[in-house]
Design a protein around this motif. Structure first.
Motif, PDB file in Angstrom:
ATOM      1  N   TRP A 173       0.839  -1.212   0.000  1.00  0.00           N
ATOM      2  CA  TRP A 173       0.000   0.000   0.000  1.00  0.00           C
ATOM      3  C   TRP A 173       0.869   1.256   0.000  1.00  0.00           C
ATOM      4  O   TRP A 173       0.610   2.206  -0.749  1.00  0.00           O
ATOM      5  CB  TRP A 173      -0.907  -0.021   1.226  1.00  0.00           C
ATOM      6  CG  TRP A 173      -1.712   1.234   1.384  1.00  0.00           C
ATOM      7  CD1 TRP A 173      -2.765   1.664   0.624  1.00  0.00           C
ATOM      8  CD2 TRP A 173      -1.500   2.254   2.375  1.00  0.00           C
ATOM      9  NE1 TRP A 173      -3.225   2.870   1.078  1.00  0.00           N
ATOM     10  CE2 TRP A 173      -2.474   3.254   2.148  1.00  0.00           C
ATOM     11  CE3 TRP A 173      -0.604   2.399   3.430  1.00  0.00           C
ATOM     12  CZ2 TRP A 173      -2.556   4.390   2.944  1.00  0.00           C
ATOM     13  CZ3 TRP A 173      -0.680   3.527   4.213  1.00  0.00           C
ATOM     14  CH2 TRP A 173      -1.654   4.512   3.974  1.00  0.00           C
ATOM     15  N   MET A 176       2.272   1.727  -3.400  1.00  0.00           N
ATOM     16  CA  MET A 176       1.250   2.136  -4.365  1.00  0.00           C
ATOM     17  C   MET A 176       0.960   3.632  -4.290  1.00  0.00           C
ATOM     18  O   MET A 176       0.805   4.296  -5.320  1.00  0.00           O
ATOM     19  CB  MET A 176      -0.042   1.353  -4.130  1.00  0.00           C
ATOM     20  CG  MET A 176      -0.021  -0.080  -4.623  1.00  0.00           C
ATOM     21  SD  MET A 176      -1.543  -0.953  -4.182  1.00  0.00           S
ATOM     22  CE  MET A 176      -2.765   0.015  -5.049  1.00  0.00           C
ATOM     23  N   TYR A 393       0.190   1.170 -10.117  1.00  0.00           N
ATOM     24  CA  TYR A 393      -0.561   0.607  -9.003  1.00  0.00           C
ATOM     25  C   TYR A 393      -1.131  -0.777  -9.292  1.00  0.00           C
ATOM     26  O   TYR A 393      -1.290  -1.601  -8.390  1.00  0.00           O
ATOM     27  CB  TYR A 393      -1.677   1.558  -8.574  1.00  0.00           C
ATOM     28  CG  TYR A 393      -2.803   1.722  -9.576  1.00  0.00           C
ATOM     29  CD1 TYR A 393      -4.032   1.101  -9.378  1.00  0.00           C
ATOM     30  CD2 TYR A 393      -2.643   2.499 -10.718  1.00  0.00           C
ATOM     31  CE1 TYR A 393      -5.064   1.249 -10.288  1.00  0.00           C
ATOM     32  CE2 TYR A 393      -3.665   2.650 -11.638  1.00  0.00           C
ATOM     33  CZ  TYR A 393      -4.871   2.023 -11.422  1.00  0.00           C
ATOM     34  OH  TYR A 393      -5.886   2.164 -12.338  1.00  0.00           O
ATOM     35  N   ALA A 397      -0.145  -3.770  -6.872  1.00  0.00           N
ATOM     36  CA  ALA A 397      -1.168  -4.457  -6.090  1.00  0.00           C
ATOM     37  C   ALA A 397      -1.144  -5.957  -6.350  1.00  0.00           C
ATOM     38  O   ALA A 397      -1.217  -6.773  -5.415  1.00  0.00           O
ATOM     39  CB  ALA A 397      -2.547  -3.887  -6.417  1.00  0.00           C
TER      40      ALA A 397
END
Length: 529
Positions: A173, A176, A393, A397
């Motif tokens: 996270w 990202m 991203y 992810a």
């Protein structure tokens, strides 16, 4: 022909020079970056797994693995200073041996970085549950929340390693949304790790508990434990090799380096030599104080590290304090010799520093994915850049979820062996690439030349193959299976959509350089000003 697609080296260099990332890193910053990535789970955690394979011969294992890395680093130094662009071994292979082999190298690097990030997450979990929860707050999580299932080599009663999964997802996270560390923060983290290990060495080597008798027998499983067993000094070296693999991440920063022809070789070799000395001294201190003899099976061969059999043995009271059974080896050693508070401090240092290693590994993995995507070998949607965060991203992810799953269900020793398989293949291919470039492009200026390449190159290949063949058989099988999956994807998708095959290399290169400028943890801004 399958090997006819070789990306022109001049085109790669011209594009990188015209639209490169901001060059701001010097030799010292590269060394700190390398040391920061190298010193991680390998020494903080795999000391226990290495001792289970080799006993006191762990010190010899560090020498063997370090020697292979040194000759590989020489090859990396020459080719990274010649081709100072993103992509590491994948780009080097593309410019020398063609698209097909470059794909296999990139695919192996994906395996290396993703599985390595899982391994570091598991190592972080051991220190977090032992130092923070248990020793600091007196909280003991149930076994089913702190280890993978026994069927996959975990601990008795284990179901999922929740802390490892959480830290992997948390770092994903952060990566990202573009959160980065400055060069000063990275330098502080490196200083914390080096200080902690220096203190460990000083306390253990001067401790009254230090006894030379702990080194006898020095090689309880011999030098060679047998093909596919993964034990003995060489088998331990194949696992401990994981403690060194961070040095190749220095090459991923070549495009951001000032005077890369000089500074990349210094960063590569300097960080490697620095860490090798530390590793040997740490191993001597740990084994000399509390011993490091492996738990032997009925056939006189050590139980495999991370195995179901070893997990059962470690659950017995007589092995509760054994080095080979600890999930936080170095902190455990200090507690055993009466330095509990300092042991906790070392645990805090690991807890603080290891997430930065996860961040670097995840970044490197997503960068390899991105470079393969910009070459058209993977769908462009994987490298889609977030309009606000300016990071890839989607692939971040996806990678983070895979890393979290690996961390949740597999022990650190097995993960390290699997990661090493991909790393050894990539290192061997880099050595081949250097030798190919000497023959096909010998007139090109080389600011750094591998001395005695006719000897060093083959030695690197032989050393990588040697360590690969001394991994556990399960880890050896992962690489060909992973490669087969990758080749199926390449022929089903990548080959027909390759930018090089379609003659649009220049457009792809320029677009990527202007689109993706994520922060690399530990070295600050990368040209967004």
């Amino acid at each position: 022909m399958l090997l006819d697609r070789v990306k022109p080296l001049d085109a790669i260099l011209a594009t990188a020079e015209r639209k490169s990332l901001h060059r701001s890193l010097g030799a010292l910053q590269l060394m700190l970056f390398g040391i920061g990535c190298i010193i991680g789970t390998g020494i903080f955690v795999l000391t226990a797994a290495g001792a289970q394979k080799a006993g006191p011969g762990l010190m010899l294992a560090f020498v063997i693995a370090g020697t292979v890395c040194i000759v590989a680093a020489l090859c990396y130094a020459e080719i990274a200073s010649m081709i100072p662009v993103a992509g590491s071994a994948y780009t080097y292979s593309y410019a020398t041996m063609g698209e097909l082999l470059a794909w296999t190298v990139g695919w192996a690097l994906v395996l290396e970085y993703a599985i390595a990030a899982s391994a570091v997450s598991v190592g972080w979990s051991g220190y977090f549950t032992g130092t923070i929860l248990n020793d600091t707050f007196g909280i003991a999580l149930p076994p089913w929340l702190t280890a993978g299932p026994l069927a996959l080599g975990g601990a008795p009663g284990g179901v999922i390693n929740l802390p490892a999964m959480i830290i992997a997802l948390l770092v994903t996270w952060l990566l990202m949304i573009g959160t980065s560390e400055s060069a000063k923060v990275n330098a502080v983290l490196v200083a914390i790790k080096v200080t902690a290990l220096t203190l460990f060495i000083a306390l253990t080597l001067t401790s009254a508990e230090f006894d030379p008798a702990h080194f006898n027998p020095f090689l309880p499983a011999g030098v060679f434990g047998g093909w596919g067993t993964g034990v003995g000094a060489v088998g331990a070296a194949a696992t401990i090799f994981f403690a060194y693999v961070g040095f190749d991440a220095v090459s991923t920063a070549a495009e951001e380096t000032k005077d890369p022809q000089r500074n990349v070789p210094i960063g590569l070799i300097g960080s490697l030599l620095f860490c090798t000395v530390f590793y040997i001294l740490v191993a001597a201190g740990a084994i000399g104080t509390i011993g490091g003899q492996p738990i032997m099976g009925p056939n006189g061969i050590p139980f495999p590290a991370g195995s179901e059999e070893l997990a059962r043995q470690c659950a017995m009271p007589q092995f509760a304090d054994a080095l080979v059974c600890s999930n936080e080896a170095l902190a455990h050693v200090l507690r055993q010799i009466g330095f509990g508070a300092i042991g906790n401090m070392l645990g805090y240092a690991a807890i603080l520093a290891l997430p930065s290693v996860i961040l670097v590994l995840l970044f490197a993995q997503t960068r390899i994915f991105f470079v393969m995507s910009r070459d058209g070998l993977l769908p462009e949607g994987l490298s889609k850049v977030h309009p606000k965060w300016k990071t890839p991203y989607v692939v971040t992810a996806f990678t983070g979820i895979v890393v979290a799953i690996g961390a949740a269900f597999f022990p650190v020793g097995q993960l390290a062996d699997i990661a090493n398989a991909g790393t050894l293949y990539a290192f061997g291919m880099v050595a081949i690439a250097v030798m190919v470039l000497r023959r096909t492009d010998g007139a090109r200026v080389r600011s750094f030349r591998v001395p005695g390449l006719a000897i060093i190159g083959p030695l690197t290949i032989a050393g990588c193959l040697f360590l690969f063949l001394n991994l556990p058989s399960e880890a050896m099988l992962v690489l060909p299976l992973w490669t087969a999956i990758g080749l199926a994807i390449y022929f089903a998708y990548g080959r027909s959509r390759s930018h090089l095959g379609r003659g649009v290399v220049e457009v792809a290169e320029v677009e990527v350089a202007s689109t993706l400028e994520p922060d690399i943890p530990g070295i600050g801004d990368r040209g967004r000003d």
